[in-house]
Write an enzyme that holds these catalytic residues in place. Structure first.
Site, PDB file in Angstrom:
ATOM      1  N   LEU A   1     -21.861  -3.183  -0.722  1.00 14.60           N
ATOM      2  CA  LEU A   1     -22.449  -4.485  -0.370  1.00 14.60           C
ATOM      3  C   LEU A   1     -21.409  -5.403   0.259  1.00 14.60           C
ATOM      4  CD1 LEU A   1     -24.351  -4.848  -3.731  1.00 14.60           C
ATOM      5  CD2 LEU A   1     -25.284  -4.117  -1.513  1.00 14.60           C
TER       6      LEU A   1
ATOM      7  N   TRP B   1       0.800  -1.213   0.000  1.00 21.19           N
ATOM      8  CA  TRP B   1       0.000   0.000   0.000  1.00 21.19           C
ATOM      9  C   TRP B   1       0.840   1.273   0.000  1.00 21.19           C
ATOM     10  CZ3 TRP B   1      -4.412   0.506  -1.995  1.00 21.19           C
ATOM     11  CH2 TRP B   1      -5.297  -0.574  -2.029  1.00 21.19           C
TER      12      TRP B   1
ATOM     13  N   ARG C   1       1.215 -13.008  -0.775  1.00 23.46           N
ATOM     14  CA  ARG C   1       1.234 -11.747  -1.528  1.00 23.46           C
ATOM     15  C   ARG C   1       0.447 -11.862  -2.841  1.00 23.46           C
ATOM     16  NH1 ARG C   1       2.318  -8.253   2.275  1.00 23.46           N
ATOM     17  NH2 ARG C   1       2.766  -6.695   0.690  1.00 23.46           N
TER      18      ARG C   1
HETATM   19  C1  LIG Z   1      -8.408   3.031 -10.264  1.00 24.53           C
HETATM   20  C2  LIG Z   1      -8.952   1.592  -9.878  1.00 24.53           C
HETATM   21  C3  LIG Z   1      -8.339   1.018  -8.563  1.00 24.53           C
HETATM   22  C4  LIG Z   1      -9.001  -0.341  -8.191  1.00 24.53           C
HETATM   23  C5  LIG Z   1      -8.300  -0.941  -6.924  1.00 24.53           C
HETATM   24  C6  LIG Z   1      -8.601  -0.099  -5.693  1.00 24.53           C
HETATM   25  C7  LIG Z   1      -8.018  -0.781  -4.432  1.00 24.53           C
HETATM   26  C8  LIG Z   1      -8.865  -2.041  -4.045  1.00 24.53           C
HETATM   27  C9  LIG Z   1      -8.233  -2.736  -2.821  1.00 24.53           C
HETATM   28  C10 LIG Z   1      -8.999  -4.044  -2.502  1.00 24.53           C
HETATM   29  C11 LIG Z   1     -10.327  -3.746  -1.827  1.00 24.53           C
HETATM   30  C12 LIG Z   1     -11.077  -5.049  -1.502  1.00 24.53           C
HETATM   31  C13 LIG Z   1     -12.405  -4.711  -0.833  1.00 24.53           C
HETATM   32  C14 LIG Z   1     -13.222  -5.944  -0.505  1.00 24.53           C
HETATM   33  O1  LIG Z   1     -13.173  -6.933  -1.209  1.00 24.53           O
HETATM   34  C15 LIG Z   1     -14.077  -5.939   0.780  1.00 24.53           C
HETATM   35  S1  LIG Z   1     -12.968  -6.298   2.215  1.00 24.53           S
HETATM   36  C16 LIG Z   1     -13.032  -8.077   2.223  1.00 24.53           C
HETATM   37  C17 LIG Z   1     -11.693  -8.664   1.791  1.00 24.53           C
HETATM   38  N1  LIG Z   1     -11.788 -10.111   1.746  1.00 24.53           N
HETATM   39  C18 LIG Z   1     -11.725 -10.885   2.855  1.00 24.53           C
HETATM   40  O2  LIG Z   1     -11.527 -10.435   3.956  1.00 24.53           O
HETATM   41  C19 LIG Z   1     -11.949 -12.377   2.608  1.00 24.53           C
HETATM   42  C20 LIG Z   1     -11.055 -13.249   3.484  1.00 24.53           C
HETATM   43  N2  LIG Z   1      -9.672 -12.872   3.352  1.00 24.53           N
HETATM   44  C21 LIG Z   1      -8.962 -13.149   2.205  1.00 24.53           C
HETATM   45  O3  LIG Z   1      -9.454 -13.698   1.235  1.00 24.53           O
HETATM   46  C22 LIG Z   1      -7.508 -12.696   2.184  1.00 24.53           C
HETATM   47  O4  LIG Z   1      -7.066 -12.522   3.505  1.00 24.53           O
HETATM   48  C23 LIG Z   1      -7.313 -11.360   1.409  1.00 24.53           C
HETATM   49  C24 LIG Z   1      -7.590 -11.614  -0.071  1.00 24.53           C
HETATM   50  C25 LIG Z   1      -8.243 -10.289   1.944  1.00 24.53           C
HETATM   51  C26 LIG Z   1      -5.859 -10.909   1.571  1.00 24.53           C
HETATM   52  O5  LIG Z   1      -4.998 -11.936   1.114  1.00 24.53           O
HETATM   53  P1  LIG Z   1      -3.843 -12.525   2.095  1.00 24.53           P
HETATM   54  O6  LIG Z   1      -3.391 -13.823   1.549  1.00 24.53           O
HETATM   55  O7  LIG Z   1      -4.366 -12.480   3.499  1.00 24.53           O
HETATM   56  O8  LIG Z   1      -2.657 -11.429   2.026  1.00 24.53           O
HETATM   57  P2  LIG Z   1      -1.533 -11.325   0.886  1.00 24.53           P
HETATM   58  O9  LIG Z   1      -2.015 -11.838  -0.393  1.00 24.53           O
HETATM   59  O10 LIG Z   1      -0.269 -11.937   1.428  1.00 24.53           O
HETATM   60  O11 LIG Z   1      -1.346  -9.727   0.746  1.00 24.53           O
HETATM   61  C27 LIG Z   1      -1.093  -8.936   1.905  1.00 24.53           C
HETATM   62  C28 LIG Z   1      -1.343  -7.520   1.477  1.00 24.53           C
HETATM   63  O12 LIG Z   1      -2.743  -7.361   1.167  1.00 24.53           O
HETATM   64  C29 LIG Z   1      -3.274  -6.299   1.982  1.00 24.53           C
HETATM   65  N3  LIG Z   1      -4.671  -6.580   2.311  1.00 24.53           N
HETATM   66  C30 LIG Z   1      -5.148  -7.498   3.182  1.00 24.53           C
HETATM   67  N4  LIG Z   1      -6.493  -7.453   3.229  1.00 24.53           N
HETATM   68  C31 LIG Z   1      -6.879  -6.474   2.346  1.00 24.53           C
HETATM   69  C32 LIG Z   1      -8.151  -5.940   1.961  1.00 24.53           C
HETATM   70  N5  LIG Z   1      -9.302  -6.395   2.493  1.00 24.53           N
HETATM   71  N6  LIG Z   1      -8.181  -4.935   1.048  1.00 24.53           N
HETATM   72  C33 LIG Z   1      -7.017  -4.451   0.537  1.00 24.53           C
HETATM   73  N7  LIG Z   1      -5.780  -4.909   0.868  1.00 24.53           N
HETATM   74  C34 LIG Z   1      -5.720  -5.916   1.760  1.00 24.53           C
HETATM   75  C35 LIG Z   1      -2.397  -6.299   3.229  1.00 24.53           C
HETATM   76  O13 LIG Z   1      -2.520  -5.056   3.875  1.00 24.53           O
HETATM   77  C36 LIG Z   1      -1.017  -6.540   2.598  1.00 24.53           C
HETATM   78  O14 LIG Z   1      -0.546  -5.350   1.993  1.00 24.53           O
HETATM   79  P3  LIG Z   1       0.555  -4.435   2.771  1.00 24.53           P
HETATM   80  O15 LIG Z   1       1.782  -5.301   2.931  1.00 24.53           O
HETATM   81  O16 LIG Z   1       0.761  -3.215   1.933  1.00 24.53           O
HETATM   82  O17 LIG Z   1      -0.107  -4.112   4.113  1.00 24.53           O
HETATM   83  C1  LIG Z   2     -19.177  -4.332   3.111  1.00 21.16           C
HETATM   84  N1  LIG Z   2     -18.555  -5.417   2.309  1.00 21.16           N
HETATM   85  C2  LIG Z   2     -17.303  -4.959   1.648  1.00 21.16           C
HETATM   86  C3  LIG Z   2     -18.430  -6.708   3.022  1.00 21.16           C
HETATM   87  C4  LIG Z   2     -17.466  -6.683   4.165  1.00 21.16           C
HETATM   88  N2  LIG Z   2     -16.155  -6.923   4.051  1.00 21.16           N
HETATM   89  N3  LIG Z   2     -15.578  -6.844   5.311  1.00 21.16           N
HETATM   90  C5  LIG Z   2     -16.552  -6.549   6.226  1.00 21.16           C
HETATM   91  C6  LIG Z   2     -16.535  -6.347   7.608  1.00 21.16           C
HETATM   92  C7  LIG Z   2     -17.731  -6.026   8.267  1.00 21.16           C
HETATM   93  C8  LIG Z   2     -18.928  -5.886   7.525  1.00 21.16           C
HETATM   94  C9  LIG Z   2     -20.199  -5.514   8.173  1.00 21.16           C
HETATM   95  C10 LIG Z   2     -20.918  -4.424   7.664  1.00 21.16           C
HETATM   96  C11 LIG Z   2     -22.105  -4.063   8.257  1.00 21.16           C
HETATM   97  C12 LIG Z   2     -22.581  -4.806   9.349  1.00 21.16           C
HETATM   98  F1  LIG Z   2     -23.705  -4.447   9.953  1.00 21.16           F
HETATM   99  C13 LIG Z   2     -21.869  -5.924   9.863  1.00 21.16           C
HETATM  100  C14 LIG Z   2     -20.665  -6.262   9.266  1.00 21.16           C
HETATM  101  O1  LIG Z   2     -19.879  -7.303   9.679  1.00 21.16           O
HETATM  102  C15 LIG Z   2     -20.306  -7.974  10.878  1.00 21.16           C
HETATM  103  C16 LIG Z   2     -19.150  -8.906  11.248  1.00 21.16           C
HETATM  104  N4  LIG Z   2     -19.113  -9.980  10.258  1.00 21.16           N
HETATM  105  C17 LIG Z   2     -18.189 -10.069   9.317  1.00 21.16           C
HETATM  106  C18 LIG Z   2     -18.486 -11.247   8.646  1.00 21.16           C
HETATM  107  N5  LIG Z   2     -19.572 -11.808   9.196  1.00 21.16           N
HETATM  108  C19 LIG Z   2     -19.977 -10.988  10.208  1.00 21.16           C
HETATM  109  C20 LIG Z   2     -18.956  -6.099   6.157  1.00 21.16           C
HETATM  110  C21 LIG Z   2     -17.768  -6.429   5.519  1.00 21.16           C
END
Ligand SMILES: CCCCCCCCCCCCCC(=O)CSCCNC(=O)CCNC(=O)[C@H](O)C(C)(C)COP(=O)(O)OP(=O)(O)OC[C@H]1O[C@@H](n2cnc3c(N)ncnc32)[C@H](O)[C@@H]1OP(=O)(O)O
Ligand SMILES: CN(C)Cc1n[nH]c2ccc(-c3ccc(F)cc3OCCn3ccnc3)cc12
Length: 392
Positions: free
Chosen positions: A392, A9, A152
């Site tokens: 969402l 980042w 990564r």
């Molecule tokens: C102009 C257009 C631009 C479009 C793009 C805009 C930007 C969109 C950005 C995306 C927005 C998505 C929004 C969204 O979908 C809603 S947030 C939900 C994200 N998904 C989950 O939490 C699902 C369960 N977790 C996973 O699948 C993995 O843990 C993920 C894939 C999350 C990370 O995989 P991993 O195997 O655990 O980790 P590494 O591959 O080793 O990578 C580590 C690096 O990833 C950074 N990281 C971790 N979680 C992140 C997250 N939620 N956003 C952004 N970055 C995230 C972390 O800080 C580190 O970077 P750093 O070293 O700099 O700190």
């Molecule tokens: C928003 N959208 C990007 C999905 C998403 N990603 N990461 C999250 C972390 C919190 C919430 C969230 C948003 C509103 C809400 F009332 C409760 C929530 O989470 C409860 C805790 N939880 C997480 C999974 N199961 C239960 C959404 C998200």
């Protein structure tokens, strides 16, 4: 956050923690657009065994693969008791709004087995930041299979979706996450209102209050059988122009909000069974649409519970009150959600939601939702009540 290294980042055009004290940086885009001829034409390299796949959500097979990857590997709560279980119909709705690009539905699969192991998506959205409407990508559903974590892979996914968004001449994005990254534009709290307290306690979502019996708890959360507001009814197709006018007028007060037109309202807010519910109040004498409320359906898998496998949750979406008190309008939303069999009604403290959260017996959740803009600087973070955007 200040001590943590964000190796990926720190390389990105986002607000950096080191700039936090520096109010003189100009608001708006951090980097200028690149001439399209200079945008990388070919996809980023993936590690050996993997290949990119563009996910055509129109096909049942691909939709099922995406559904299963997320159902087993997407966001869990902090105690790993629940995992989001977005339905196939919800995913098709969420990923195919007006003007969507199939190329922004990006998967990674194993070359040999063809197994889908990662996913990230973008959808186009017009977002207003202060007085500027910006064409953005809303990024969502970033998911790496549990077995491929901490390699990564996520930065490669993010760079690839960024590249594909750039190819469509879009240079900003909006996203939310439960984790703190450089740098939130707002930090929101989520709240839960019990509708089926017995089940919520059985699955461990809630705990019986001190000095509270189960029957007392059930009584505490009891709701009438039907909405109480005269003229409260489901939204229909012919209401789209009036709801658009009402919503556009309402969202003007927020610093960051979607710039919805009638096409957007028809897609995002027209009721769709088990995906999104929306209601309005039509005045009996003038037939004006004076109020609106909506919620989307996002079940969570209950991880490892003998009696229940799913939690049916409603999430507050967009609500407008100009005549009916917001408190009464949202109580009617709770009443219809309870009637439809939801176990819990969730809401963020965005917009004017804090007006009803405590009053309607919501309890604070155990975490926060961080809001982010990519390649767009705002000089001060927003309070949740300055945000008019729900992702969402
Ligand atoms: C102009 C257009 C631009 C479009 C793009 C805009 C930007 C969109 C950005 C995306 C927005 C998505 C929004 C969204 O979908 C809603 S947030 C939900 C994200 N998904 C989950 O939490 C699902 C369960 N977790 C996973 O699948 C993995 O843990 C993920 C894939 C999350 C990370 O995989 P991993 O195997 O655990 O980790 P590494 O591959 O080793 O990578 C580590 C690096 O990833 C950074 N990281 C971790 N979680 C992140 C997250 N939620 N956003 C952004 N970055 C995230 C972390 O800080 C580190 O970077 P750093 O070293 O700099 O700190
Ligand atoms: C928003 N959208 C990007 C999905 C998403 N990603 N990461 C999250 C972390 C919190 C919430 C969230 C948003 C509103 C809400 F009332 C409760 C929530 O989470 C409860 C805790 N939880 C997480 C999974 N199961 C239960 C959404 C998200």
């Amino acid at each position: 956050t200040l001590s943590k290294r964000h190796k990926f980042w720190e390389t990105q055009p986002v607000g950096q923690f080191k700039d936090l004290g520096n109010p003189s940086l100009p608001e708006g885009p951090i980097e200028p657009p690149t001439p399209l001829s200079e945008v990388k034409q070919e996809p980023y390299n993936l590690p050996g065994p993997y290949e990119w796949i563009t996910c055509d959500m129109d096909t049942e097979e691909m939709c099922s693969e995406v559904y299963s990857l997320l159902a087993n590997n997407y966001v869990e709560d902090d105690e790993n008791m629940f995992r989001f279980n977005y339905s196939k119909g919800f995913l098709q709705w969420a990923l195919r709004p007006p003007g969507y690009y199939r190329s922004w539905h990006i998967g990674v699969r194993v070359k040999t087995s063809k197994k889908l192991v990662a996913f990230i998506t973008g959808v186009p959205a017009r977002i207003r930041a202060k007085d500027t409407v910006v064409n953005m990508a809303e990024i969502n559903f970033l998911c790496v299979h549990k077995k491929l974590r901490s390699k990564r892979l996520a930065p490669v996914m993010i760079k690839e979706v960024t590249r594909r968004v750039h190819l469509e001449n879009i240079w900003q994005a909006a996203y939310t996450a439960g984790v703190v990254l450089p740098t939130p534009i707002s930090t929101c709290q989520y709240w839960h209102r019990s509708l089926n307290p017995k089940k919520l306690i059985d699955v461990g979502f809630s705990r019986l209050g001190a000095r509270m019996t189960m029957s007392r708890t059930i009584k505490l959360y009891k709701l009438p059988d039907s909405p109480i507001t005269p003229g409260f009814r489901k939204m229909e197709l012919h209401d789209v122009p009036a709801v658009t006018r009402l919503l556009r007028g309402y969202l003007k007060q927020f610093i960051v909000a979607p710039d919805f037109d009638e096409n957007d309202v028809e897609h995002w807010l027209l009721p769709k069974e088990d995906v999104v519910d929306s209601f309005l109040v039509e005045s009996s004498e003038t037939h004006d649409v004076t109020d609106f409320c909506s919620f989307y359906t996002l079940p969570s898998t209950v991880i490892g519970n003998q009696n229940y496998s799913t939690l049916k949750a409603a999430y507050s979406y967009y609500n407008v009150s100009t005549k009916t008190p917001l408190l009464q309008l949202m109580n009617d939303a709770l009443i219809v959600a309870k009637k439809k069999g939801y176990d819990v009604f969730n809401a963020l403290d965005v917009m004017e939601n804090e007006v009803f959260l405590k009053e309607l017996k919501f309890g604070p959740g155990d975490g926060q939702l961080q809001y982010y803009l990519y390649n767009y600087r705002l000089n001060q973070a927003l309070g949740p009540s300055e945000l008019g955007l729900v992702l969402l």
